[in-house]
Scaffold this motif. Structure first.
Motif, short mmCIF file in Angstrom:
data_model
loop_
_atom_site.label_atom_id
_atom_site.label_comp_id
_atom_site.label_asym_id
_atom_site.label_seq_id
_atom_site.Cartn_x
_atom_site.Cartn_y
_atom_site.Cartn_z
N VAL A 142 41.26 31.52 27.61
CA VAL A 142 41.89 31.23 29.00
C VAL A 142 40.89 31.01 29.98
N VAL A 143 40.90 30.10 30.74
CA VAL A 143 40.19 29.74 31.86
C VAL A 143 40.96 30.04 33.17
N ASP A 144 40.35 30.96 33.73
CA ASP A 144 41.00 31.44 35.34
C ASP A 144 40.89 30.31 36.27
N LYS A 145 41.90 29.66 36.60
CA LYS A 145 41.91 28.60 37.57
C LYS A 145 42.92 28.91 38.91
N THR A 146 43.20 30.19 39.02
CA THR A 146 43.91 30.68 40.19
C THR A 146 43.14 30.47 41.32
N GLY A 147 41.99 30.60 41.30
CA GLY A 147 41.07 30.90 42.53
C GLY A 147 41.44 32.23 43.31
N LEU A 148 41.93 33.21 42.76
CA LEU A 148 42.29 34.65 43.01
C LEU A 148 41.01 35.57 42.90
N ILE A 149 40.75 36.25 43.86
CA ILE A 149 39.70 37.10 43.67
C ILE A 149 40.04 38.61 43.84
N GLY A 150 39.21 39.62 43.21
CA GLY A 150 39.77 40.88 43.36
C GLY A 150 40.15 41.17 42.03
N LYS A 151 40.65 42.65 42.05
CA LYS A 151 41.48 43.05 40.79
C LYS A 151 42.95 43.49 41.26
#
Length: 91
Positions: free
Chosen positions: A10-19
């Motif tokens: 799974v490659v994260d393409k959301t652009g969201l940062i943080g936890k």
């Protein structure tokens, strides 16, 4: 963790940062490990409640509950290859 759950990279393409701290509720597919059960509450003896057999699949839950969509695509990913291993010397 999502890669492990679905058995694909799974490659994260959301652009969201943080936890983020969230609860996702879904029904594991037949044959999935009980460890994949979602946290739907517990029983009085502290055991996890069984998943709702009419609950959503993991992909549906991701989209409906978090607004995230899984898309199947081919992308380049970094891979580390270890081609040789030796035991450390005792020096």
């Amino acid at each position: 963790m999502l890669s492990w759950l679905i058995g694909h990279n799974v490659v994260d393409k959301t652009g969201l940062i943080g936890k983020y701290d969230f609860t996702l509720q879904w029904t594991p597919d037949e044959g999935d490990s009980p460890m994949l059960s979602n946290p739907t509450g517990g029983t009085p003896n502290g055991q996890p409640a069984p998943p709702d057999p009419n609950g959503p699949s993991l992909a549906t839950a991701l989209q409906e509950q978090l607004g995230l969509k899984l898309e199947s695509k081919k992308v380049l990913v970094e891979v580390i290859v270890i081609d040789h291993v030796e035991k450390l010397s005792g020096n």
